[in-house]
Design a protein around this motif. Structure first.
Motif, PDB file in Angstrom:
ATOM      1  N   TYR A   1      20.740   1.151  -0.013  1.00 60.64           N
ATOM      2  CA  TYR A   1      20.960   1.139  -1.454  1.00 60.64           C
ATOM      3  C   TYR A   1      22.442   1.237  -1.805  1.00 60.64           C
ATOM      4  O   TYR A   1      22.826   1.160  -2.969  1.00 60.64           O
ATOM      5  N   GLU A   2      23.298   1.412  -0.810  1.00 60.47           N
ATOM      6  CA  GLU A   2      24.684   1.799  -1.052  1.00 60.47           C
ATOM      7  C   GLU A   2      25.645   0.620  -0.944  1.00 60.47           C
ATOM      8  O   GLU A   2      25.539  -0.191  -0.010  1.00 60.47           O
ATOM      9  N   ILE A   3      26.566   0.512  -1.890  1.00 60.02           N
ATOM     10  CA  ILE A   3      27.643  -0.481  -1.826  1.00 60.02           C
ATOM     11  C   ILE A   3      28.933   0.271  -1.533  1.00 60.02           C
ATOM     12  O   ILE A   3      29.447   1.007  -2.386  1.00 60.02           O
ATOM     13  N   ASP A   4      29.434   0.123  -0.306  1.00 62.03           N
ATOM     14  CA  ASP A   4      30.628   0.851   0.108  1.00 62.03           C
ATOM     15  C   ASP A   4      31.491  -0.058   0.976  1.00 62.03           C
ATOM     16  O   ASP A   4      31.238  -0.209   2.175  1.00 62.03           O
ATOM     17  N   PRO A   5      32.508  -0.720   0.415  1.00 60.96           N
ATOM     18  CA  PRO A   5      33.344  -1.633   1.191  1.00 60.96           C
ATOM     19  C   PRO A   5      34.039  -0.948   2.374  1.00 60.96           C
ATOM     20  O   PRO A   5      34.332  -1.599   3.381  1.00 60.96           O
ATOM     21  N   GLU A   6      34.324   0.351   2.245  1.00 61.19           N
ATOM     22  CA  GLU A   6      35.011   1.056   3.320  1.00 61.19           C
ATOM     23  C   GLU A   6      34.066   1.410   4.463  1.00 61.19           C
ATOM     24  O   GLU A   6      34.471   1.486   5.620  1.00 61.19           O
ATOM     25  N   ASP A   7      32.804   1.626   4.158  1.00 60.48           N
ATOM     26  CA  ASP A   7      31.808   1.979   5.163  1.00 60.48           C
ATOM     27  C   ASP A   7      30.492   1.309   4.802  1.00 60.48           C
ATOM     28  O   ASP A   7      29.538   1.956   4.383  1.00 60.48           O
ATOM     29  N   PRO A   8      30.415  -0.039   4.968  1.00 60.25           N
ATOM     30  CA  PRO A   8      29.215  -0.756   4.524  1.00 60.25           C
ATOM     31  C   PRO A   8      27.986  -0.322   5.310  1.00 60.25           C
ATOM     32  O   PRO A   8      28.070  -0.042   6.508  1.00 60.25           O
ATOM     33  N   PRO A   9      26.840  -0.209   4.641  1.00 61.99           N
ATOM     34  CA  PRO A   9      25.618   0.172   5.343  1.00 61.99           C
ATOM     35  C   PRO A   9      25.206  -0.927   6.323  1.00 61.99           C
ATOM     36  O   PRO A   9      25.494  -2.111   6.089  1.00 61.99           O
TER      37      PRO A   9
ATOM     38  N   GLN B   1       0.846  -1.184   0.000  1.00 60.60           N
ATOM     39  CA  GLN B   1       0.000   0.000   0.000  1.00 60.60           C
ATOM     40  C   GLN B   1       0.889   1.244   0.000  1.00 60.60           C
ATOM     41  O   GLN B   1       2.106   1.152   0.240  1.00 60.60           O
ATOM     42  N   ASP B   2       0.313   2.405  -0.239  1.00 62.41           N
ATOM     43  CA  ASP B   2       1.111   3.641  -0.274  1.00 62.41           C
ATOM     44  C   ASP B   2       1.857   3.855   1.038  1.00 62.41           C
ATOM     45  O   ASP B   2       3.024   4.258   1.044  1.00 62.41           O
ATOM     46  N   LYS B   3       1.208   3.591   2.154  1.00 66.04           N
ATOM     47  CA  LYS B   3       1.865   3.781   3.461  1.00 66.04           C
ATOM     48  C   LYS B   3       3.024   2.793   3.637  1.00 66.04           C
ATOM     49  O   LYS B   3       4.046   3.118   4.248  1.00 66.04           O
ATOM     50  N   ASP B   4       2.885   1.578   3.085  1.00 64.36           N
ATOM     51  CA  ASP B   4       3.966   0.597   3.142  1.00 64.36           C
ATOM     52  C   ASP B   4       5.160   1.075   2.319  1.00 64.36           C
ATOM     53  O   ASP B   4       6.316   0.979   2.756  1.00 64.36           O
ATOM     54  N   LYS B   5       4.882   1.580   1.125  1.00 64.74           N
ATOM     55  CA  LYS B   5       5.957   2.073   0.265  1.00 64.74           C
ATOM     56  C   LYS B   5       6.696   3.228   0.940  1.00 64.74           C
ATOM     57  O   LYS B   5       7.933   3.319   0.865  1.00 64.74           O
ATOM     58  N   THR B   6       5.951   4.098   1.603  1.00 64.33           N
ATOM     59  CA  THR B   6       6.578   5.228   2.292  1.00 64.33           C
ATOM     60  C   THR B   6       7.498   4.735   3.401  1.00 64.33           C
ATOM     61  O   THR B   6       8.638   5.209   3.532  1.00 64.33           O
ATOM     62  N   GLU B   7       7.037   3.758   4.179  1.00 64.75           N
ATOM     63  CA  GLU B   7       7.860   3.245   5.282  1.00 64.75           C
ATOM     64  C   GLU B   7       9.070   2.481   4.760  1.00 64.75           C
ATOM     65  O   GLU B   7      10.173   2.604   5.295  1.00 64.75           O
ATOM     66  N   ILE B   8       8.876   1.694   3.707  1.00 70.24           N
ATOM     67  CA  ILE B   8      10.006   0.978   3.103  1.00 70.24           C
ATOM     68  C   ILE B   8      11.062   1.972   2.629  1.00 70.24           C
ATOM     69  O   ILE B   8      12.259   1.809   2.892  1.00 70.24           O
ATOM     70  N   ALA B   9      10.642   3.019   1.931  1.00 69.70           N
ATOM     71  CA  ALA B   9      11.579   4.025   1.427  1.00 69.70           C
ATOM     72  C   ALA B   9      12.312   4.712   2.568  1.00 69.70           C
ATOM     73  O   ALA B   9      13.528   4.963   2.485  1.00 69.70           O
ATOM     74  N   GLU B  10      11.600   5.010   3.655  1.00 71.82           N
ATOM     75  CA  GLU B  10      12.225   5.679   4.796  1.00 71.82           C
ATOM     76  C   GLU B  10      13.288   4.796   5.439  1.00 71.82           C
ATOM     77  O   GLU B  10      14.372   5.274   5.799  1.00 71.82           O
ATOM     78  N   LEU B  11      12.995   3.515   5.584  1.00 69.93           N
ATOM     79  CA  LEU B  11      13.961   2.599   6.201  1.00 69.93           C
ATOM     80  C   LEU B  11      15.173   2.391   5.295  1.00 69.93           C
ATOM     81  O   LEU B  11      16.321   2.328   5.772  1.00 69.93           O
ATOM     82  N   ILE B  12      14.938   2.294   3.998  1.00 69.81           N
ATOM     83  CA  ILE B  12      16.051   2.127   3.052  1.00 69.81           C
ATOM     84  C   ILE B  12      16.960   3.351   3.097  1.00 69.81           C
ATOM     85  O   ILE B  12      18.192   3.234   3.142  1.00 69.81           O
ATOM     86  N   LYS B  13      16.367   4.530   3.098  1.00 73.22           N
ATOM     87  CA  LYS B  13      17.176   5.747   3.143  1.00 73.22           C
ATOM     88  C   LYS B  13      17.886   5.898   4.478  1.00 73.22           C
ATOM     89  O   LYS B  13      19.073   6.253   4.530  1.00 73.22           O
ATOM     90  N   LYS B  14      17.183   5.630   5.568  1.00 76.19           N
ATOM     91  CA  LYS B  14      17.757   5.788   6.911  1.00 76.19           C
ATOM     92  C   LYS B  14      19.045   4.984   7.069  1.00 76.19           C
ATOM     93  O   LYS B  14      20.012   5.451   7.668  1.00 76.19           O
ATOM     94  N   HIS B  15      19.060   3.782   6.508  1.00 73.56           N
ATOM     95  CA  HIS B  15      20.210   2.889   6.705  1.00 73.56           C
ATOM     96  C   HIS B  15      21.079   2.743   5.461  1.00 73.56           C
ATOM     97  O   HIS B  15      21.891   1.829   5.376  1.00 73.56           O
ATOM     98  N   ARG B  16      20.915   3.642   4.481  1.00 76.59           N
ATOM     99  CA  ARG B  16      21.719   3.613   3.247  1.00 76.59           C
ATOM    100  C   ARG B  16      21.662   2.233   2.598  1.00 76.59           C
ATOM    101  O   ARG B  16      22.668   1.723   2.072  1.00 76.59           O
TER     102      ARG B  16
END
Length: 370
Positions: free
Chosen positions: A65-73, A48-63
């Motif tokens: 989406y990011e691949i960083d061997p020096e500072d892994p999310p 649902q829209d509220k689920d998508k919003t929460e998923i996006a917030e959690l993904i952004k909060k903890h990076r």
């Protein structure tokens, strides 16, 4: 002949989730809580829209989406087609201005999963894990919280034999369990492992759609000079986000597996991290089978706990429980605590901090005359 059997929660060997290594317990709990919430959201059949919003917030909060061997999310979402409409999400912008747009409509519309980010353990800590294993020098060692079977082999050749010049094990075995964090139950042996029975697919009696064991309860059958010895490896549900009823259900099933194993061999050992204290209901379930905890044997003179400072039974989480036929064969029981860094513990000289500690668990072992 004398044979030494041990159990050791190694807290991973080479790589460990970054969240587990954070010194701040509240920060650790927040990440693990967010991870559990994200996994639950991603498993919804329809977002649902509220689920998508929460998923996006959690993904952004903890990076995530990011691949960083020096500072892994701390959390990472592994998707098969990142950035595509067939994936879970796409990102726009960069740095602090990054935004996350969830494009998937539900669980069936994308392929992938969330996982805890991992980084390499300190090399000194890895070597100190090897020191514990080599000092105990068990003929059979149940290894709790290890990544996979190849990790056991690399630890064997690169750490025990290579870095420390000690005896490697000729046999090692591990079946990947149900925990997505890479904390499985394996075994090292100097005697042939002739069979293994997995209980990965046992279901929770209260929730039949859920796997019962957080990891597994593998039955390792080992031949010791013609004698069949069965080791039941365990790592029951932890007390983080505690579900005592689940841990009790797991213990009841282990008790059933133990009784069935006794019909094949009188020599059965329940081993591993039960994540509960001696007076708890789960441990009582196992004690009621007639299996006895080696730390209650008259030959044991060590500390009462196996975790943290090991000072009290409230810190006892690790067990070797013997079938009656083995109890009179006990020669010695020991606890190797020198891999721990904690107040009141005399550590190896090489253990200088929690970062270089082998584990916050001691290794428990028993010598038997078989």
């Amino acid at each position: 002949m004398s044979i030494r059997i041990g159990t050791f929660n190694m807290e991973n060997v080479f790589r460990r989730p970054t969240a587990f290594r954070l010194p701040d317990a509240a920060e650790r709990a927040e990440i693990l809580g967010d991870f559990a919430r994200l996994v639950a959201l991603l498993d919804l059949p329809v977002y649902q829209d509220k689920d998508k919003t929460e998923i996006a917030e959690l993904i952004k909060k903890h990076r995530a989406y990011e691949i960083d061997p020096e500072d892994p999310p701390p959390i990472f979402v592994n998707q098969s087609r990142p950035g595509k409409e067939s994936g879970l999400f796409r990102t726009e912008g960069s740095g602090k201005k990054t935004t996350v747009v969830v494009t998937a409509k539900g669980r069936a519309s994308w392929a992938g999963w969330a996982e805890l980010g991992q980084d390499d353990l300190d090399l000194d800590g890895v070597r100190n894990t090897g020191r514990v294993v080599s000092e105990v020098d068990a003929d059979i060692l149940l290894a709790v919280e290890v990544e996979d079977r190849l990790t056991l082999e690399r630890f064997n050749t690169q750490v025990l034999a290579g870095a420390l010049g000690r005896r490697p094990y000729p046999y090692s075995l591990l079946i990947d369990g149900n925990d997505p964090r890479g904390i499985d139950v394996g075994i090292f042996s100097r005697h042939p492992i002739t069979s293994v029975r997995s209980h990965l697919f046992d279901t929770d009696p209260e929730k039949p759609d859920r796997r019962l064991f957080s990891r597994d309860c593998p039955e390792f059958e080992i031949q010791v000079n013609g004698t069949s010895l069965v080791i039941l490896g365990n790592h029951l549900k932890s007390k983080f986000r505690d579900e005592p009823d689940l841990r009790l259900a797991q213990a009841k099933r282990v008790a059933e597996i133990y009784r069935a194993a006794l019909e094949r061999s009188p020599h059965v050992v329940v081993a591993g991290d039960l994540n509960d204290t001696p007076e708890s209901a789960p441990v009582a379930e196992l004690r009621d089978t007639g299996a006895r905890d080696v730390m209650t044997h008259r030959s044991y003179r060590g500390l009462p706990g196996t975790h943290g400072t090991c000072r009290t039974e409230r810190e006892k989480l690790d067990y070797l429980m013997l079938a009656p036929s083995l109890w009179d064969e006990v020669q010695h029981v020991g606890l190797e605590t020198r891999g721990i860094f904690a107040d009141g513990i005399k550590s190896f000289d090489e253990v200088k901090s929690k970062l270089t500690a082998a584990s916050d668990h001691a290794a428990l072992f028993v010598d038997l005359d078989l």
